[in-house]
Write a protein that holds these residues in place. Structure first.
Motif, PDB file in Angstrom:
ATOM      1  N   PRO A 188      -9.283  -4.659   1.860  1.00 15.05           N
ATOM      2  CA  PRO A 188      -8.150  -4.822   1.457  1.00 15.05           C
ATOM      3  C   PRO A 188      -6.907  -4.318   0.906  1.00 15.05           C
ATOM      4  O   PRO A 188      -5.516  -4.023   0.516  1.00 15.05           O
ATOM      5  CB  PRO A 188      -8.702  -6.454   0.367  1.00 15.05           C
ATOM      6  CG  PRO A 188     -10.137  -7.083   0.836  1.00 15.05           C
ATOM      7  CD  PRO A 188     -10.595  -5.500   2.033  1.00 15.05           C
ATOM      8  N   LEU A 223      -4.088  -3.497   2.557  1.00 13.40           N
ATOM      9  CA  LEU A 223      -2.891  -4.006   1.734  1.00 13.40           C
ATOM     10  C   LEU A 223      -2.242  -3.974   0.695  1.00 13.40           C
ATOM     11  O   LEU A 223      -1.170  -4.293   0.571  1.00 13.40           O
ATOM     12  CB  LEU A 223      -2.835  -5.639   1.938  1.00 13.40           C
ATOM     13  CG  LEU A 223      -3.739  -5.902   3.404  1.00 13.40           C
ATOM     14  CD1 LEU A 223      -4.297  -6.887   3.761  1.00 13.40           C
ATOM     15  CD2 LEU A 223      -2.527  -5.803   4.432  1.00 13.40           C
ATOM     16  N   ARG A 224      -3.137  -3.511  -0.479  1.00  9.64           N
ATOM     17  CA  ARG A 224      -2.858  -3.564  -2.115  1.00  9.64           C
ATOM     18  C   ARG A 224      -2.100  -2.264  -1.852  1.00  9.64           C
ATOM     19  O   ARG A 224      -1.296  -2.193  -3.193  1.00  9.64           O
ATOM     20  CB  ARG A 224      -3.878  -3.654  -2.699  1.00  9.64           C
ATOM     21  CG  ARG A 224      -4.651  -5.843  -2.165  1.00  9.64           C
ATOM     22  CD  ARG A 224      -5.586  -5.725  -3.640  1.00  9.64           C
ATOM     23  NE  ARG A 224      -6.128  -6.816  -3.197  1.00  9.64           N
ATOM     24  CZ  ARG A 224      -7.357  -7.384  -3.725  1.00  9.64           C
ATOM     25  NH1 ARG A 224      -7.776  -6.489  -3.469  1.00  9.64           N
ATOM     26  NH2 ARG A 224      -6.706  -8.269  -3.855  1.00  9.64           N
ATOM     27  N   LEU A 235       0.752  -0.466   2.031  1.00  6.49           N
ATOM     28  CA  LEU A 235       0.891  -2.020   2.635  1.00  6.49           C
ATOM     29  C   LEU A 235       2.124  -1.168   4.364  1.00  6.49           C
ATOM     30  O   LEU A 235       2.288  -1.353   4.973  1.00  6.49           O
ATOM     31  CB  LEU A 235       1.702  -3.036   2.105  1.00  6.49           C
ATOM     32  CG  LEU A 235       2.307  -4.009   2.709  1.00  6.49           C
ATOM     33  CD1 LEU A 235       0.794  -5.260   3.398  1.00  6.49           C
ATOM     34  CD2 LEU A 235       2.661  -4.490   1.891  1.00  6.49           C
ATOM     35  N   THR A 275       4.142  -9.629   4.947  1.00  7.48           N
ATOM     36  CA  THR A 275       4.517  -8.847   4.148  1.00  7.48           C
ATOM     37  C   THR A 275       5.059  -9.742   2.996  1.00  7.48           C
ATOM     38  O   THR A 275       4.719  -9.244   1.743  1.00  7.48           O
ATOM     39  CB  THR A 275       5.186  -6.948   4.502  1.00  7.48           C
ATOM     40  OG1 THR A 275       6.369  -7.854   4.505  1.00  7.48           O
ATOM     41  CG2 THR A 275       4.930  -6.542   5.130  1.00  7.48           C
ATOM     42  N   THR A 277       4.587 -12.592   2.193  1.00  9.81           N
ATOM     43  CA  THR A 277       3.569 -13.402   1.545  1.00  9.81           C
ATOM     44  C   THR A 277       2.330 -12.812   0.437  1.00  9.81           C
ATOM     45  O   THR A 277       1.455 -13.301  -0.287  1.00  9.81           O
ATOM     46  CB  THR A 277       3.019 -14.090   3.025  1.00  9.81           C
ATOM     47  OG1 THR A 277       3.945 -14.877   3.247  1.00  9.81           O
ATOM     48  CG2 THR A 277       1.548 -14.937   2.112  1.00  9.81           C
ATOM     49  N   ILE A 278       2.170 -11.720   1.500  1.00  8.62           N
ATOM     50  CA  ILE A 278       1.140 -10.135   0.591  1.00  8.62           C
ATOM     51  C   ILE A 278       1.479 -10.041  -0.594  1.00  8.62           C
ATOM     52  O   ILE A 278       0.901 -10.192  -2.025  1.00  8.62           O
ATOM     53  CB  ILE A 278       1.019  -9.292   1.824  1.00  8.62           C
ATOM     54  CG1 ILE A 278      -0.007  -9.724   3.528  1.00  8.62           C
ATOM     55  CG2 ILE A 278       0.134  -8.128   1.190  1.00  8.62           C
ATOM     56  CD1 ILE A 278       0.053  -9.050   3.902  1.00  8.62           C
ATOM     57  N   SER A 279       2.278  -9.395  -0.327  1.00 10.54           N
ATOM     58  CA  SER A 279       3.378  -8.798  -1.765  1.00 10.54           C
ATOM     59  C   SER A 279       3.298 -10.180  -3.059  1.00 10.54           C
ATOM     60  O   SER A 279       2.894  -9.540  -3.745  1.00 10.54           O
ATOM     61  CB  SER A 279       4.414  -8.377  -1.371  1.00 10.54           C
ATOM     62  OG  SER A 279       4.418  -7.628  -0.890  1.00 10.54           O
ATOM     63  N   GLU A 290      -0.256 -10.390  -4.028  1.00 11.96           N
ATOM     64  CA  GLU A 290      -1.092  -9.670  -4.791  1.00 11.96           C
ATOM     65  C   GLU A 290      -0.343  -9.335  -6.211  1.00 11.96           C
ATOM     66  O   GLU A 290      -0.993  -9.385  -7.427  1.00 11.96           O
ATOM     67  CB  GLU A 290      -0.500  -8.187  -4.674  1.00 11.96           C
ATOM     68  CG  GLU A 290      -1.095  -6.888  -4.777  1.00 11.96           C
ATOM     69  CD  GLU A 290      -2.787  -7.363  -5.031  1.00 11.96           C
ATOM     70  OE1 GLU A 290      -2.987  -6.447  -6.087  1.00 11.96           O
ATOM     71  OE2 GLU A 290      -3.104  -7.592  -4.735  1.00 11.96           O
ATOM     72  N   PHE A 308      -5.837 -15.076  -0.186  1.00 10.03           N
ATOM     73  CA  PHE A 308      -5.429 -14.105   0.556  1.00 10.03           C
ATOM     74  C   PHE A 308      -7.054 -13.380   1.226  1.00 10.03           C
ATOM     75  O   PHE A 308      -6.423 -13.168   2.620  1.00 10.03           O
ATOM     76  CB  PHE A 308      -5.795 -12.690  -0.800  1.00 10.03           C
ATOM     77  CG  PHE A 308      -5.772 -10.582  -0.510  1.00 10.03           C
ATOM     78  CD1 PHE A 308      -4.781 -10.739   0.206  1.00 10.03           C
ATOM     79  CD2 PHE A 308      -6.858 -10.344  -0.195  1.00 10.03           C
ATOM     80  CE1 PHE A 308      -4.045  -9.776   0.141  1.00 10.03           C
ATOM     81  CE2 PHE A 308      -6.557  -8.995   0.116  1.00 10.03           C
ATOM     82  CZ  PHE A 308      -5.625  -8.746   0.142  1.00 10.03           C
ATOM     83  N   LEU A 367      -6.172 -15.593   5.116  1.00  6.91           N
ATOM     84  CA  LEU A 367      -4.583 -14.197   4.984  1.00  6.91           C
ATOM     85  C   LEU A 367      -5.514 -13.395   6.170  1.00  6.91           C
ATOM     86  O   LEU A 367      -5.021 -13.132   7.033  1.00  6.91           O
ATOM     87  CB  LEU A 367      -4.280 -13.892   4.267  1.00  6.91           C
ATOM     88  CG  LEU A 367      -2.579 -13.792   4.684  1.00  6.91           C
ATOM     89  CD1 LEU A 367      -1.293 -13.829   4.161  1.00  6.91           C
ATOM     90  CD2 LEU A 367      -2.880 -11.736   4.652  1.00  6.91           C
ATOM     91  N   LEU A 368      -6.417 -12.902   5.322  1.00  6.92           N
ATOM     92  CA  LEU A 368      -7.316 -11.144   6.032  1.00  6.92           C
ATOM     93  C   LEU A 368      -8.085 -11.314   7.428  1.00  6.92           C
ATOM     94  O   LEU A 368      -7.584 -10.608   8.254  1.00  6.92           O
ATOM     95  CB  LEU A 368      -7.885 -10.868   5.338  1.00  6.92           C
ATOM     96  CG  LEU A 368      -7.731 -10.390   4.098  1.00  6.92           C
ATOM     97  CD1 LEU A 368      -8.502  -9.582   3.298  1.00  6.92           C
ATOM     98  CD2 LEU A 368      -7.811  -8.568   4.440  1.00  6.92           C
TER      99      LEU A 368
END
Length: 423
Positions: A4, A7-8, A11, A27, A29-31, A34, A96, A99-100
């Motif tokens: 993880p 990704l943080r 990215l 990206t 959704t991930i951003s 986060e 999260f 998603l991972l």
């Protein structure tokens, strides 16, 4: 799953690596997740600090026999807000994590670039295809002429993509599995395990079949169990939720099981014969390794699988899979392709992969060095080898002009000394 923190904190590098697979990372959704996580986590920390400060003040007030009721009410309000914020944080983390679980593994730098199997790179080749002075037949024609392979019976009993075998072909199929097990145990140092042919959701999630590949699995809904698509699933999960002492590594397991696959994404492919079936058998090799040893282990595992084909004197080639052809959980993979005269082509008979810590993170499989904190194991797996495809290869490479099949010398002790299969 991938780490993880990558990704943080990195990215862009993760995106670039996954793009080699042709995978586009979400990206946005991930951003957004986060950003929300940081905001809510900051709020939780702020509320905890306020609660601790108020609690200390309440303690002092009580010691001084002062009225603390107003401050107690404030703490209750803070607790209510904190409970809500903690719940929000848990939901964000759950999103999260979900998603991972959908993101494939990062590729090793040595993996060649390419869109599909046409870009795979041949690493080595062993022996040359046989030259026949007659027209080579495929395993279907050979088996039916011998009246020892019966596809119509399998359809009557079950459905398409199954096979019924009789007599010496059934015996040869069994002999191949026994020979492979004995070779890996006696010469390659594997420990044999016998494990269930069904697995629960946690087990299949651990090795990466769930949630992404559920459509390829056979599911017994009443029991909440899946038929295994490969022994890799149950064998690798031996170390799930475990901490292995570093001095116990490597762990090397071999397991012979049936495998069950819907082949949902293979419509119209290899519909003739035994190449692609819903049920087949495989001897699986699994290595559990320290991180620094896993690429040496990959070469060893691949060589162990190749040794089966060498003992059977079957021509093959080993290829490094390119970025567009590699499996979901693998960081690097070698495919071993055996020569099939009936197709006049090399076809995959074993796939040997290093998953690095991708599966171990999903399974929480860790190791501990003396005096150090636990760290994630590396997991590797490979077919050692697919029994049904080995049967096809033996039948086609050892066929004779009269339709008989010579039995490889190493298999004759398992066949009561028989030298050939004849009508």
């Amino acid at each position: 799953m991938i780490a993880p923190h990558l990704l943080r904190n990195d990215l862009a590098a993760v995106c670039a690596n996954l793009q080699r697979r042709g995978y586009s990372l979400d990206t946005a959704t991930i951003s957004a997740l986060e950003k929300r996580r940081k905001e809510v986590q900051s709020e939780c920390e702020k509320l905890r600090a306020q609660r601790n400060e108020k609690s200390r003040t309440i303690g002092i007030a009580k010691q001084n026999k002062e009225d603390a009721s107003a401050m107690i009410a404030e703490v209750e309000t803070i607790n209510t807000r904190l409970t809500s914020a903690d719940s929000d944080l848990e939901k964000i983390q759950s999103e999260f994590n979900a998603l991972l679980l959908e993101i494939p593994n990062l590729l090793h730098d040595s993996v060649p670039d390419g869109k599909d199997e046409s870009s795979n790179v041949e690493a080595r080749r062993w022996s040359e295809p046989p030259q026949f002075d007659f027209t080579a037949q495929d395993h279907v024609a050979l088996g039916e002429q011998l009246q020892l392979i019966d596809f119509p019976l399998a359809v009557k009993l079950t459905s398409a993509r199954f096979v019924a075998m009789h007599g010496q072909i059934a015996q040869l199929h069994r002999a191949l599995g026994q020979f492979m097990l004995n070779l890996h145990i006696s010469q390659h140092g594997y420990r044999e395990v016998y494990l269930p042919f069904m697995a629960n959701t946690a087990t299949l999630t651990g090795t990466g079949q769930l949630p992404k590949f559920e459509e390829d699995l056979f599911y017994a809904e009443r029991d909440g169990l899946y038929l295994i698509p490969t022994a890799e699933v149950v064998v690798t999960n031996i170390v799930r939720d475990s901490i292995v002492a570093a001095e116990e590594l490597p762990l090397k397991f071999v397991c012979h099981t049936p495998c069950f696959r819907r082949e949902a994404g293979s419509y119209g492919r290899d519909t003739r014969g035994m190449l692609r079936q819903h049920q087949f058998e495989k001897v699986e090799l699994v290595h559990i390794s320290a991180p620094e040893d896993s690429y040496t282990a990959l070469e060893e595992l691949t060589a162990n699988a190749e040794a089966v084909l060498q003992a059977l004197k079957l021509p093959y080639r080993t290829v490094a899979l390119c970025s567009g052809d590699i499996g979901f959980a693998a960081a690097k993979t070698y495919d071993i392709e055996v020569w099939l005269p009936g197709q006049d082509a090399y076809r995959e008979i074993s796939s040997c992969s290093n998953c690095e810590d991708f599966q171990a993170r999903r399974m929480q499989g860790r190791m501990r060095r003396s005096g150090a904190k636990p760290e994630y194991l590396h997991t590797l797996n490979g077919s050692g080898i697919a029994v049904g495809r080995a049967l096809i290869a033996v039948m086609e490479n050892y066929q004779q002009a009269d339709g008989s099949i010579v039995i490889p010398e190493v298999l004759r002790p398992y066949m009561n000394g028989a030298e050939a299969i004849r009508a």
